[in-house]
Design a protein around this motif. Structure first.
Motif, PDB file in Angstrom:
ATOM      1  N   VAL A 250       0.794  -1.180  -0.166  1.00 19.02           N
ATOM      2  CA  VAL A 250       0.113  -0.004   0.092  1.00 19.02           C
ATOM      3  C   VAL A 250       0.813   1.146  -0.032  1.00 19.02           C
ATOM      4  N   LEU A 251       1.918   1.400   0.870  1.00 16.17           N
ATOM      5  CA  LEU A 251       2.655   2.457   0.606  1.00 16.17           C
ATOM      6  C   LEU A 251       3.578   2.552  -0.206  1.00 16.17           C
ATOM      7  N   SER A 266       0.717   7.845   3.393  1.00 21.22           N
ATOM      8  CA  SER A 266      -0.586   7.391   3.023  1.00 21.22           C
ATOM      9  C   SER A 266      -1.749   8.121   3.625  1.00 21.22           C
ATOM     10  N   HIS A 267      -2.877   7.852   2.824  1.00 20.18           N
ATOM     11  CA  HIS A 267      -4.102   8.660   3.571  1.00 20.18           C
ATOM     12  C   HIS A 267      -4.699   7.735   4.706  1.00 20.18           C
ATOM     13  N   CYS A 268      -4.019   6.830   4.961  1.00 16.82           N
ATOM     14  CA  CYS A 268      -4.564   5.793   5.947  1.00 16.82           C
ATOM     15  C   CYS A 268      -4.119   6.233   7.223  1.00 16.82           C
ATOM     16  N   GLN A 289      -0.556  12.003   4.893  1.00 20.72           N
ATOM     17  CA  GLN A 289      -0.461  13.081   3.630  1.00 20.72           C
ATOM     18  C   GLN A 289      -0.537  14.328   3.917  1.00 20.72           C
ATOM     19  N   PRO A 298     -10.786   7.307   1.421  1.00 18.07           N
ATOM     20  CA  PRO A 298      -9.394   7.533   0.594  1.00 18.07           C
ATOM     21  C   PRO A 298      -8.383   6.560   0.786  1.00 18.07           C
ATOM     22  N   CYS A 299      -8.334   5.930   2.219  1.00 18.16           N
ATOM     23  CA  CYS A 299      -7.649   4.892   2.432  1.00 18.16           C
ATOM     24  C   CYS A 299      -8.010   3.471   1.760  1.00 18.16           C
ATOM     25  N   SER A 301      -9.250   3.356  -1.249  1.00 22.12           N
ATOM     26  CA  SER A 301      -8.881   3.765  -2.655  1.00 22.12           C
ATOM     27  C   SER A 301      -7.133   3.423  -2.620  1.00 22.12           C
ATOM     28  N   GLU A 302      -6.615   3.536  -1.604  1.00 22.25           N
ATOM     29  CA  GLU A 302      -5.133   3.136  -1.745  1.00 22.25           C
ATOM     30  C   GLU A 302      -4.915   1.724  -1.841  1.00 22.25           C
ATOM     31  N   MET A 374      -5.341   1.194   8.458  1.00 22.12           N
ATOM     32  CA  MET A 374      -4.864   0.502   6.959  1.00 22.12           C
ATOM     33  C   MET A 374      -5.335  -0.974   7.345  1.00 22.12           C
ATOM     34  N   TYR A 378      -7.664  -3.223   4.962  1.00 22.22           N
ATOM     35  CA  TYR A 378      -7.046  -4.040   4.027  1.00 22.22           C
ATOM     36  C   TYR A 378      -7.832  -5.467   4.376  1.00 22.22           C
TER      37      TYR A 378
END
Length: 424
Positions: A250-251, A266-268, A289, A298-299, A301-302, A374, A378
């Motif tokens: 993710v990162l 990350s937005h997480c 971020q 937003p998390c 979406s990552e 995160m 996930y």
């Protein structure tokens, strides 16, 4: 190697003595006491030691069995379990130090198992995703050092006792362990298993729908013989998609970039967060971020891109009963979705709602773990988008069944005992 052994031995793999005692006659009677008092020794007591060398830690399982009168079934009394962190893979550059962590746990077995039983007690170590992800020369160097520790131990060290466990075999052994402990090793009564480790994630179940067997890629299906019947399991291990490995994905983190002190954002994470995390011996710097955009959406979406296109979905699982453990269980406990001792049932939607709560109110949860948003996001995406479970699908979250760890290790020691009997 293990898969070949499994295929050859499964028809009798739990017949631990020449007289023949099938799996159905095994019974989990009670847990072993939490103390390390040495149990009374008798000729009908049998021990087995299994090391699970995972990506985040090394765990020892010391199993105790007994047999009553001649001709009676072998019974599993329970286990002693302990672990150390980090996992062997964290010692890729220091294999001798990694082996020392194994030696420290081995002393526990010597304290617990009576000396008169040492030469009869099989000792094995199987490494999972942590070592699968290492370059071959580094993984082998670690295994060589562990073999030295084993060879100097007083226990029985079978051939190929130290090796890397294939992901498919990991799923098979965990499935048999859980179904044995729940008494469901009988056709349509069986349960599926979901295992979320640090480096990989497994799904295994017994397909009952013809469509699943017809439409599933052949490398997702494996057959073995048990009780004079053929079982054909759906099983797959997704390497690199365990919880800790997923964080790196993710990162967009890499070892090389981490060594150059790059910060991964990350937005997480909360925007003001700036911290470090060490995994497999590498330290990564991570932060939120600066745009201030945070929350579940937003998390998600990552997270989603690291799963897309990598999973086979079997429609049958939506109506199947699954046990989920490892990090599924841990994160559910961390957020009080279930009780630590008892576990419980959760739906996919329960995970999603908790992920939304944590991500949308990070200030309340960051002190517990900056990765909680995160991780939960996930898990939600993995269940929904990866495996294809529906929102209302119920999962049984558990760490132990009848006081025995839900792990592939019990299946592994059964197999090892079987192999020793027939090789003798």
């Amino acid at each position: 190697m293990m898969r070949c052994l499994l295929s050859a031995a499964f028809i009798l793999w739990l017949t631990l003595f020449p007289g023949g005692y099938p799996l159905a006659t095994f019974d989990v009677k009670s847990s072993l006491p939490p103390t390390l008092a040495v149990p009374s020794t008798s000729s009908n007591t049998i021990y087995g030691i299994v090391f699970d060398a995972g990506s985040t830690g090394t765990r020892i399982h010391i199993y105790t069995f007994h047999q009553g009168a001649a001709g009676s079934p072998l019974e599993l009394d329970g286990e002693i379990f302990e672990s150390v962190k980090p996992g062997l893979s964290a010692f890729a550059e220091q294999p001798e130090k990694g082996a020392e962590s194994v030696r420290s746990l081995l002393r526990l077995a010597q304290d617990y198992i009576p000396p008169t039983q040492w030469k009869k007690t099989p000792l094995i170590l199987k490494a999972t995703a942590g070592l699968r992800l290492l370059p071959e020369h580094q993984a082998e160097a670690l295994l060589v050092e562990v073999r030295k520790v084993f060879s100097s131990s007083p226990f029985l060290v079978p051939e190929n006792s130290v090796s890397i466990l294939d992901g498919i075999d990991e799923g098979i052994l965990a499935w048999i362990t859980v179904n044995f402990l729940t008494g469901r090793l009988h056709g349509d009564r069986s349960v599926g298993i979901l295992d979320l480790g640090g480096g990989s994630t497994q799904i295994t179940f017994l397909p009952l729908a013809k469509a699943t067997l017809d439409q599933t890629p052949s490398d997702f299906l494996t057959s073995f013989e048990l009780f004079n019947s053929t079982f054909r399991l759906y099983t797959h291990s997704y390497l690199g998609l365990g919880l800790k490995a997923a964080r790196l994905a993710v990162l967009g983190a890499s070892v090389a970039a981490a060594q150059q002190k790059q910060t991964f954002r990350s937005h997480c994470f909360p925007p003001a967060l700036d911290a470090e995390w060490t995994f497999a011996g590498v330290t990564y710097r991570y932060a939120g971020q600066p745009d201030g955009l945070v929350g579940f959406d937003p998390c998600y979406s990552e997270v989603l891109p690291i799963l897309q296109g990598k999973f086979h979905k079997a429609d049958e699982i939506r109506a199947s009963h699954f046990y989920a453990f490892s990090y599924y269980y841990d994160r559910a406990v961390d957020t009080r979705l279930i009780e630590h001792e008892d576990g419980g049932e959760l739906t996919v939607r329960d995970f999603a709602l908790k992920a939304e709560e944590v991500c949308d109110h990070m200030e309340r949860f960051t002190s517990h773990s900056p990765f909680l948003c995160m991780d939960l996001t996930y898990i939600t995406a993995l269940l929904r988008e990866g495996f294809g479970f529906e929102e209302h699908t119920t999962l049984q979250l558990t760490k132990k069944v009848r006081n025995v760890e839900t792990s592939w290790t019990l299946g592994a020691i059964f197999h090892e005992l079987q192999s020793l009997v027939h090789s003798g």
